[in-house]
Design an enzyme around this catalytic site. Structure first.
Site, PDB file in Angstrom:
ATOM      1  NE  ARG A 101      -5.139  -3.577   7.201  1.00 32.19           N
ATOM      2  CZ  ARG A 101      -4.847  -3.302   8.268  1.00 32.19           C
ATOM      3  NH1 ARG A 101      -5.344  -4.485   9.301  1.00 32.19           N
ATOM      4  NH2 ARG A 101      -3.844  -2.666   8.834  1.00 32.19           N
ATOM      5  CG  ASP A 133     -10.482   1.303   4.433  1.00 34.52           C
ATOM      6  OD1 ASP A 133      -9.924   0.295   5.166  1.00 34.52           O
ATOM      7  OD2 ASP A 133      -9.897   2.296   4.077  1.00 34.52           O
ATOM      8  CE1 TYR A 161      -7.060  -0.511  -3.920  1.00 35.19           C
ATOM      9  CE2 TYR A 161      -4.804  -0.342  -4.050  1.00 35.19           C
ATOM     10  CZ  TYR A 161      -5.535  -0.859  -3.372  1.00 35.19           C
ATOM     11  OH  TYR A 161      -5.482  -1.493  -2.246  1.00 35.19           O
ATOM     12  NE  ARG A 212     -11.636   6.222   1.029  1.00 34.37           N
ATOM     13  CZ  ARG A 212     -12.291   5.763   2.457  1.00 34.37           C
ATOM     14  NH1 ARG A 212     -12.005   4.473   2.796  1.00 34.37           N
ATOM     15  NH2 ARG A 212     -12.967   6.671   2.667  1.00 34.37           N
TER      16      ARG A 212
END
Length: 250
Positions: free
Chosen positions: A49, A51, A109, A195
């Site tokens: 998932r 954000d 990522y 992040r």
């Protein structure tokens, strides 16, 4: 029969991947589009998932259906129903027990920082105008990540997980003109992990945090000791790798 969906999305207009009662999500729109085209109730399960505001240039989800599909025709029809910021690339037939989340062996990522201001990059980069970054030190700190497995200090508080261990296999910053991109790969990621790492690495780049302090932050296993999370718009899920044995080639 089980099919994997390979797709991409720009997350700006969505409240993340996962279904939510009072917000538009990517999972909701995929469910609706496939249900209309296949004329039955389809609920897709995602590889993970993301954000609100986070993007994916490669994402997977899976669903089950009784009959074999004409893949090219279904992909064309589904894309005709989806908004332009969600695109289905392919449907891949798999073994019945294949799972987009649990069978993934690696995820990658990118976090994209624009060094300056650009109105056309606002929704897909974190723009920095007044901070000088020591990229060499940021890369030295990134290398430290490869020597650890417990990343609780970078995990969202109260995460419902059985382990904070991740095997990070790549972590490097690459600068091209005004674009500074952090590339990171691992077997799994914790919620908010990338992040939080980016925010802490920027503290290293500005001189706020030393390399020794960065290592101590990881050892502390305490989210309060790490830096602030980088904003969502610069984050992209870019690659998910699966064992070739789960795919059925006819």
């Amino acid at each position: 029969m089980r099919y994997f969906i390979e797709f991409a999305y720009k997350g700006t207009n969505y409240h993340g991947w996962q279904l939510q009662p009072n917000a538009v999500t990517v999972q909701e729109l995929l469910n609706k589009a496939f249900s209309v085209i296949l004329k039955e109730d389809i609920n897709v399960s995602g590889a993970g998932r993301t954000d609100a505001g986070v993007h994916a240039s490669q994402m997977y989800a899976h669903f089950d259906i009784e009959n074999e599909l004409a893949i090219d025709k279904i992909v064309y029809k589904v894309n005709a129903l989806l908004p332009n910021d969600i695109v289905v690339y392919d449907l891949l037939k798999t073994t019945d027990d294949a799972h987009t989340r649990f069978d993934a062996t690696s995820r990658s990522y990118e976090y994209r920082i624009f060094l300056g201001r650009n109105p056309f990059e606002i929704e897909t980069t974190w723009q920095h105008t007044n901070k000088k970054l020591n990229i060499d030190k940021m890369n030295a700190a990134a290398e430290i990540l490869l020597t650890f497995t417990n990343f609780k200090c970078f995990s969202r508080s109260n995460s419902d997980v059985t382990t904070y261990n991740c095997n990070v296999t790549k972590a490097v910053w690459v600068k091209t003109d005004k674009l500074l991109v952090f590339h990171i790969s691992a077997n799994r990621f914790l919620r908010n992990m990338v992040r939080a790492i980016v925010g802490t690495l920027l503290d290293v780049g500005t001189g706020k945090t030393s390399l020794e302090a960065f290592e101590q932050i990881i050892k502390s296993e305490n989210r309060c000791n790490a830096g602030p999370s980088a904003p969502p718009q610069g984050l992209f899920l870019t690659e998910i790798i699966y064992p070739k044995t789960i795919f059925i080639h006819e």
